[in-house]
Design a protein around this motif. Structure first.
Motif, short mmCIF file in Angstrom:
data_model
loop_
_atom_site.label_atom_id
_atom_site.label_comp_id
_atom_site.label_asym_id
_atom_site.label_seq_id
_atom_site.Cartn_x
_atom_site.Cartn_y
_atom_site.Cartn_z
N LYS A 68 1.15 -1.60 0.01
CA LYS A 68 0.11 0.16 -0.15
C LYS A 68 0.82 1.45 0.13
O LYS A 68 2.43 1.34 0.69
CB LYS A 68 -0.92 -0.03 1.01
CG LYS A 68 -2.39 -1.16 1.42
CD LYS A 68 -2.90 -0.95 2.54
CE LYS A 68 -3.88 -2.08 2.22
NZ LYS A 68 -5.06 -2.40 3.01
N PHE A 69 0.20 2.21 -1.00
CA PHE A 69 1.42 3.35 -1.20
C PHE A 69 0.25 4.45 -0.87
O PHE A 69 -1.04 4.53 -1.46
CB PHE A 69 2.08 3.29 -2.36
CG PHE A 69 2.79 2.22 -2.83
CD1 PHE A 69 3.92 2.63 -2.66
CD2 PHE A 69 2.26 1.61 -3.31
CE1 PHE A 69 5.31 1.71 -2.57
CE2 PHE A 69 3.68 -0.03 -3.16
CZ PHE A 69 4.49 0.75 -2.82
N VAL A 70 1.00 5.53 -0.73
CA VAL A 70 0.01 7.03 -0.65
C VAL A 70 0.35 8.18 -1.48
O VAL A 70 2.19 7.65 -1.64
CB VAL A 70 0.31 7.71 0.50
CG1 VAL A 70 -0.53 9.17 0.20
CG2 VAL A 70 -0.69 7.18 1.83
N LEU A 71 0.23 9.03 -2.72
CA LEU A 71 0.78 9.90 -3.71
C LEU A 71 1.63 11.18 -3.09
O LEU A 71 0.56 10.61 -2.46
CB LEU A 71 -0.12 10.02 -4.49
CG LEU A 71 -0.91 8.98 -5.74
CD1 LEU A 71 -1.76 9.62 -6.51
CD2 LEU A 71 -0.31 7.80 -5.73
N ASP A 72 2.44 11.06 -3.38
CA ASP A 72 3.83 12.25 -2.48
C ASP A 72 3.68 12.42 -3.20
O ASP A 72 3.15 13.24 -4.92
CB ASP A 72 5.60 11.50 -2.83
CG ASP A 72 5.76 12.83 -2.91
OD1 ASP A 72 5.88 13.42 -1.91
OD2 ASP A 72 7.33 11.92 -3.06
N ALA A 73 2.46 14.04 -2.98
CA ALA A 73 2.00 15.60 -3.70
C ALA A 73 2.46 15.83 -4.19
O ALA A 73 2.82 17.13 -4.82
CB ALA A 73 1.08 16.26 -3.04
#
Length: 189
Positions: free
Chosen positions: A24-29
């Motif tokens: 699981k990843f979170v987009l790096d804004a």
């Protein structure tokens, strides 16, 4: 006991990697920028991008599956000319007062080995949801600067803006819009 389990896995053609959990990843804004290109009267290509995007990515490279959901704040459009940006935010184009975001959801990835190379999903823009097909190239996962495990890619597609109801100045401003997204996503612990 372990040798029996190993023998069973080998006999059935499975590997230990087949049991790996999805990542699981979170987009790096700060490293994710959807951009676009559109022909302006046939004379030049107008380019712009959106400064604010957030979302999540889930990849299971062993099972060759994945999911992506990203929200693009259309209010954050930038083309390098304030007057044009104001017009693009108006009803003629992105109508940000009524539709301040665009959403992309991907639920199908095509892999070449462990690398996703294509994706299929939907784009919701101006309240209209339509299917989109995306090309992914290149794709890389690794440690970034020795701190975070990151997956990154360039993702591209071409759409017809009229499919989403954005009809102003067609055909003078091209109906075809090339979209490119530079994206990096940080693995969650």
């Amino acid at each position: 006991m372990q040798s029996k389990l190993l023998a069973t896995l080998i006999a059935t053609g499975l590997s230990a990697g087949a049991f790996a959990a999805p990542e699981k990843f979170v987009l790096d804004a700060t490293h994710t920028y959807p951009s676009f290109e559109v022909s302006h009267l046939g004379f030049s290509i107008t380019r712009g991008f959106f400064k604010e995007t957030e979302g999540t990515l889930e990849l299971d490279r062993a099972a060759k599956t994945g999911k992506l959901e990203a929200t693009i704040k259309t209010t954050s459009i930038e083309t390098g000319l304030d007057k044009r940006d104001e017009h693009l935010r108006a009803k003629d184009f992105f109508n940000v007062a009524e539709f301040p975001t665009a959403v992309i959801k991907v639920d199908k990835f095509t892999y070449n080995g462990e690398q996703p190379v294509k994706a299929e999903g939907t784009l919701t823009l101006l309240g209209v949801t339509k299917p989109v097909a995306l090309d992914i190239k290149p794709f890389k996962c690794d440690m970034r600067m020795g701190k975070d495990y990151v997956c990154g890619a360039d993702v591209t597609t071409t759409i017809k803006r009229t499919d989403w109801g954005m009809k102003t100045y067609v055909p003078f401003i091209s109906d075809e819009v090339r979209i490119a997204v530079q994206v990096e996503a940080v693995k969650q612990k």
